[in-house]
Write an enzyme that holds these catalytic residues in place. Sequence first.
Site, PDB file in Angstrom:
ATOM      1  N   TYR A   1      35.756  25.790  37.268  1.00 44.61           N
ATOM      2  CA  TYR A   1      35.154  26.150  38.547  1.00 44.61           C
ATOM      3  C   TYR A   1      35.673  25.245  39.657  1.00 44.61           C
ATOM      4  O   TYR A   1      36.035  25.711  40.741  1.00 44.61           O
ATOM      5  CB  TYR A   1      33.630  26.066  38.467  1.00 44.61           C
ATOM      6  CG  TYR A   1      32.957  26.371  39.795  1.00 44.61           C
ATOM      7  CD1 TYR A   1      32.910  27.668  40.282  1.00 44.61           C
ATOM      8  CD2 TYR A   1      32.406  25.353  40.570  1.00 44.61           C
ATOM      9  CE1 TYR A   1      32.309  27.948  41.500  1.00 44.61           C
ATOM     10  CE2 TYR A   1      31.806  25.627  41.784  1.00 44.61           C
ATOM     11  CZ  TYR A   1      31.769  26.926  42.247  1.00 44.61           C
ATOM     12  OH  TYR A   1      31.190  27.200  43.462  1.00 44.61           O
TER      13      TYR A   1
ATOM     14  N   LYS B   1      34.705  24.769  60.121  1.00 41.29           N
ATOM     15  CA  LYS B   1      35.567  24.568  58.946  1.00 41.29           C
ATOM     16  C   LYS B   1      36.174  25.895  58.500  1.00 41.29           C
ATOM     17  O   LYS B   1      35.460  26.877  58.306  1.00 41.29           O
ATOM     18  CB  LYS B   1      34.747  23.960  57.804  1.00 41.29           C
ATOM     19  CG  LYS B   1      35.544  23.670  56.532  1.00 41.29           C
ATOM     20  CD  LYS B   1      34.653  23.017  55.491  1.00 41.29           C
ATOM     21  CE  LYS B   1      35.413  22.591  54.264  1.00 41.29           C
ATOM     22  NZ  LYS B   1      35.940  23.727  53.473  1.00 41.29           N
TER      23      LYS B   1
ATOM     24  N   ARG C   1      45.218  14.278  47.799  1.00 40.43           N
ATOM     25  CA  ARG C   1      44.953  13.617  46.528  1.00 40.43           C
ATOM     26  C   ARG C   1      45.148  12.107  46.583  1.00 40.43           C
ATOM     27  O   ARG C   1      44.686  11.398  45.700  1.00 40.43           O
ATOM     28  CB  ARG C   1      45.879  14.196  45.441  1.00 40.43           C
ATOM     29  CG  ARG C   1      45.737  15.704  45.207  1.00 40.43           C
ATOM     30  CD  ARG C   1      44.417  16.041  44.562  1.00 40.43           C
ATOM     31  NE  ARG C   1      44.339  17.448  44.200  1.00 40.43           N
ATOM     32  CZ  ARG C   1      43.828  18.405  44.971  1.00 40.43           C
ATOM     33  NH1 ARG C   1      43.326  18.076  46.170  1.00 40.43           N
ATOM     34  NH2 ARG C   1      43.793  19.665  44.570  1.00 40.43           N
TER      35      ARG C   1
ATOM     36  N   SER D   1      41.722  24.194  57.185  1.00 37.17           N
ATOM     37  CA  SER D   1      41.371  24.327  55.765  1.00 37.17           C
ATOM     38  C   SER D   1      41.586  25.751  55.299  1.00 37.17           C
ATOM     39  O   SER D   1      41.338  26.705  56.046  1.00 37.17           O
ATOM     40  CB  SER D   1      39.895  23.947  55.565  1.00 37.17           C
ATOM     41  OG  SER D   1      39.455  24.244  54.250  1.00 37.17           O
TER      42      SER D   1
ATOM     43  N   THR E   1      31.014  26.382  57.904  1.00 34.51           N
ATOM     44  CA  THR E   1      32.108  27.031  57.175  1.00 34.51           C
ATOM     45  C   THR E   1      32.193  28.504  57.557  1.00 34.51           C
ATOM     46  O   THR E   1      31.220  29.249  57.394  1.00 34.51           O
ATOM     47  CB  THR E   1      31.903  26.890  55.657  1.00 34.51           C
ATOM     48  OG1 THR E   1      31.890  25.503  55.314  1.00 34.51           O
ATOM     49  CG2 THR E   1      33.017  27.587  54.885  1.00 34.51           C
TER      50      THR E   1
ATOM     51  N   HIS F   1      40.057  26.460  52.344  1.00 35.16           N
ATOM     52  CA  HIS F   1      38.997  26.394  51.332  1.00 35.16           C
ATOM     53  C   HIS F   1      39.561  25.940  49.985  1.00 35.16           C
ATOM     54  O   HIS F   1      39.120  26.376  48.916  1.00 35.16           O
ATOM     55  CB  HIS F   1      38.312  27.759  51.187  1.00 35.16           C
ATOM     56  CG  HIS F   1      36.837  27.675  50.925  1.00 35.16           C
ATOM     57  ND1 HIS F   1      35.903  27.838  51.901  1.00 35.16           N
ATOM     58  CD2 HIS F   1      36.137  27.439  49.785  1.00 35.16           C
ATOM     59  CE1 HIS F   1      34.691  27.725  51.394  1.00 35.16           C
ATOM     60  NE2 HIS F   1      34.807  27.466  50.102  1.00 35.16           N
TER      61      HIS F   1
ATOM     62  N   ASP G   1      41.554  19.432  55.385  1.00 36.71           N
ATOM     63  CA  ASP G   1      41.346  19.240  53.955  1.00 36.71           C
ATOM     64  C   ASP G   1      42.290  20.170  53.206  1.00 36.71           C
ATOM     65  O   ASP G   1      43.149  20.807  53.795  1.00 36.71           O
ATOM     66  CB  ASP G   1      39.877  19.459  53.569  1.00 36.71           C
ATOM     67  CG  ASP G   1      39.420  20.914  53.645  1.00 36.71           C
ATOM     68  OD1 ASP G   1      40.254  21.830  53.781  1.00 36.71           O
ATOM     69  OD2 ASP G   1      38.196  21.147  53.567  1.00 36.71           O
TER      70      ASP G   1
END
Length: 381
Positions: free
Chosen positions: A24, A251, A310, A273, A155, A275, A306
Amino acid sequence: MIISASTDYRAAAQRKLPPFLFHYIDGGAYAEYTLRRNVEDLAGIALRQRVLKNMSELSLETKLFNETLSMPVALAPVGLTGMYARRGEVQAARAAASKGVPFTLSTVSVCPIEEVAPAIDRPMWFQLYVLKDRGFMKNALERAKAVGVTTLVFTVDMPVPGARYRDAHSGMSGPNASVRRMLQAVTHPAWAWDVGLFGRPHDLGNISTYRGHPTGLEDYIGWLGANFDPSISWKDLEWIREFWDGPMVIKGILDPEDARDAVKFGADGIIVSNHGGRQLDGVLSSARALPAIADAVKGELTILADSGIRTGLDVVRMIALGADSVLLGRAFVYALAADGEAGVRNLLELIEKEMRVAMVLTGAKSIGEISADSLVRELGR
């Protein structure tokens, strides 16, 4: 595979978590092309090394929406974070607060806002969707105000849920999903003890509080599907802008025209973004979309980004491409699943160290000095 602390935490999370939870958080929409591009495009941007610049004084501190951050990083809203460690949203929020960066609570968190906010000693951010149930939205905003939330993250790239095929294969959804999840839990005893047994209640805390009864994992996909609103437009946000007197951040922006619309609307910030590659597969990575958006609206509102971040080097890359700050999503959830609050705190410490190395060797003494000149131009832009 791109090696990083996040990679190590991802491997540890995969060992510890039942497959339905690992896939997920790890998966994306459709064939997951955008999911992969988010990481690969960002990692492929070359930094411009500079030397002998007297980097004895270096500061990562930045200001964002009237808050002072130890570095230009926040933890992104991630649904069901409380399923990845015992009361996971609380643990992640504590880690973020201890490192001087914001935590953003998801609408679909396990822990309700009233549980998370009192657990930390700095203001929290809160994420909200445009939903058909406007009563829930109003209730959530009132509760966010009551606990001292400073910044609202709205969002807008989820008017319909994306097709995430991994979930049907893993047991998150599909036939006999509850039985499959139970069998997976039994074969992952560390998670079953920590979260399955002692991490209860396993429901959507913010939604359960509003509805007055538990909204569990079985209801999760159905409730979201029934409440996302494909008819939304900018006018649907106007009452929220009037009601919410703090910073409001939009967002899910990937196009310069949408960024200009956010400026016209009066948003305080946007988050570039896709998502995390979990909605529309095949769109631009955030790293590729960001420069054109920055060219269009830089200086008119705060730009965050975003998807695919990492490492600390990735943070520097995103800022050089035009972001003022970034949000971490999967990276912190992997760390949370592997080692709880300590894992998230360690990840943030590693990202800070990586940023310091990158800034020293690109000649940027402050966040404000990170720019397009920090990149090798033919590859960076």
